[in-house]
Design a protein around this motif. Sequence first.
Motif, PDB file in Angstrom:
ATOM      1  N   PHE A  29     -54.441 -59.059  16.246  1.00 14.62           N
ATOM      2  CA  PHE A  29     -53.099 -58.558  15.928  1.00 14.62           C
ATOM      3  C   PHE A  29     -52.695 -57.415  16.837  1.00 14.62           C
ATOM      4  N   SER A  30     -53.578 -56.453  17.034  1.00 18.02           N
ATOM      5  CA  SER A  30     -53.186 -55.231  17.725  1.00 18.02           C
ATOM      6  C   SER A  30     -52.874 -55.453  19.202  1.00 18.02           C
ATOM      7  N   ASN A  31     -53.253 -56.588  19.774  1.00 20.58           N
ATOM      8  CA  ASN A  31     -52.924 -56.826  21.175  1.00 20.58           C
ATOM      9  C   ASN A  31     -51.845 -57.889  21.355  1.00 20.58           C
ATOM     10  N   GLU A  46     -32.896 -67.768  14.303  1.00 21.79           N
ATOM     11  CA  GLU A  46     -32.469 -66.919  15.402  1.00 21.79           C
ATOM     12  C   GLU A  46     -33.364 -65.685  15.512  1.00 21.79           C
ATOM     13  N   PHE A  47     -33.462 -65.202  16.737  1.00 21.60           N
ATOM     14  CA  PHE A  47     -34.233 -64.002  17.033  1.00 21.60           C
ATOM     15  C   PHE A  47     -33.534 -62.783  16.447  1.00 21.60           C
ATOM     16  N   VAL A  48     -34.343 -61.867  15.894  1.00 20.67           N
ATOM     17  CA  VAL A  48     -33.803 -60.621  15.364  1.00 20.67           C
ATOM     18  C   VAL A  48     -34.303 -59.415  16.159  1.00 20.67           C
ATOM     19  N   ALA A  49     -35.634 -59.318  16.299  1.00 24.92           N
ATOM     20  CA  ALA A  49     -36.196 -58.140  16.976  1.00 24.92           C
ATOM     21  C   ALA A  49     -37.605 -58.458  17.443  1.00 24.92           C
ATOM     22  N   ARG A  50     -38.063 -57.694  18.440  1.00 29.38           N
ATOM     23  CA  ARG A  50     -39.407 -57.862  18.959  1.00 29.38           C
ATOM     24  C   ARG A  50     -39.981 -56.495  19.293  1.00 29.38           C
ATOM     25  N   ILE A  51     -41.294 -56.368  19.167  1.00 31.07           N
ATOM     26  CA  ILE A  51     -41.966 -55.113  19.488  1.00 31.07           C
ATOM     27  C   ILE A  51     -43.221 -55.420  20.285  1.00 31.07           C
ATOM     28  N   SER A  52     -43.498 -54.594  21.287  1.00 28.56           N
ATOM     29  CA  SER A  52     -44.677 -54.786  22.116  1.00 28.56           C
ATOM     30  C   SER A  52     -45.947 -54.464  21.326  1.00 28.56           C
ATOM     31  N   TRP A  53     -47.100 -54.806  21.900  1.00 29.37           N
ATOM     32  CA  TRP A  53     -48.346 -54.616  21.186  1.00 29.37           C
ATOM     33  C   TRP A  53     -48.583 -53.142  20.870  1.00 29.37           C
ATOM     34  N   SER A  54     -48.139 -52.264  21.736  1.00 27.03           N
ATOM     35  CA  SER A  54     -48.355 -50.834  21.529  1.00 27.03           C
ATOM     36  C   SER A  54     -47.274 -50.195  20.673  1.00 27.03           C
ATOM     37  N   GLY A  55     -46.159 -50.891  20.522  1.00 23.68           N
ATOM     38  CA  GLY A  55     -45.034 -50.316  19.800  1.00 23.68           C
ATOM     39  C   GLY A  55     -44.099 -49.513  20.671  1.00 23.68           C
ATOM     40  N   SER A  56     -44.383 -49.435  21.959  1.00 24.16           N
ATOM     41  CA  SER A  56     -43.591 -48.579  22.836  1.00 24.16           C
ATOM     42  C   SER A  56     -42.282 -49.220  23.285  1.00 24.16           C
ATOM     43  N   THR A  57     -42.198 -50.540  23.189  1.00 24.62           N
ATOM     44  CA  THR A  57     -41.008 -51.264  23.648  1.00 24.62           C
ATOM     45  C   THR A  57     -40.475 -52.160  22.544  1.00 24.62           C
ATOM     46  N   THR A  58     -39.181 -52.090  22.335  1.00 27.33           N
ATOM     47  CA  THR A  58     -38.548 -52.925  21.322  1.00 27.33           C
ATOM     48  C   THR A  58     -37.302 -53.608  21.888  1.00 27.33           C
TER      49      THR A  58
END
Length: 118
Positions: A29-31, A46-58
């Motif tokens: 999960f964490s990666n 439909e797509f709503v939102a996405r977050i990178s593995w680190s949480g730094s990019t959304t």
Amino acid sequence: QVQLVESGGGLVQAGGSLRLSCAASGRTFSNRAMGWFRQAPGKEREFVARISWSGSTTYYADSVKGRFTISRDNAKNTVYLQMNSLKPEDTAVYYCAARTATGGYDSWGQGTQVTVSS
């Protein structure tokens, strides 16, 4: 693969807020980048939102930008979707999913219903 379970849906009046949670099991999960999607009756998912593995990019769909916030806590193996200023058109089943290295999604939860009344 990652196993995912969504929770936190419900019935709310327009202008209200809800926080969805997506609990994950599995060592990877964490990666993995994670996403939220939704599907309203009679419409395509439909797509709503996405977050990178680190949480730094959304990333957000234009329809929710400024109202929804995606976040994650890798220590708790959980992804969140904070939804504010909800509108009736946000009514849908919301799903979380784990993103693959090639940009697809290979693990999906069972979904949680969000209903916004006017």
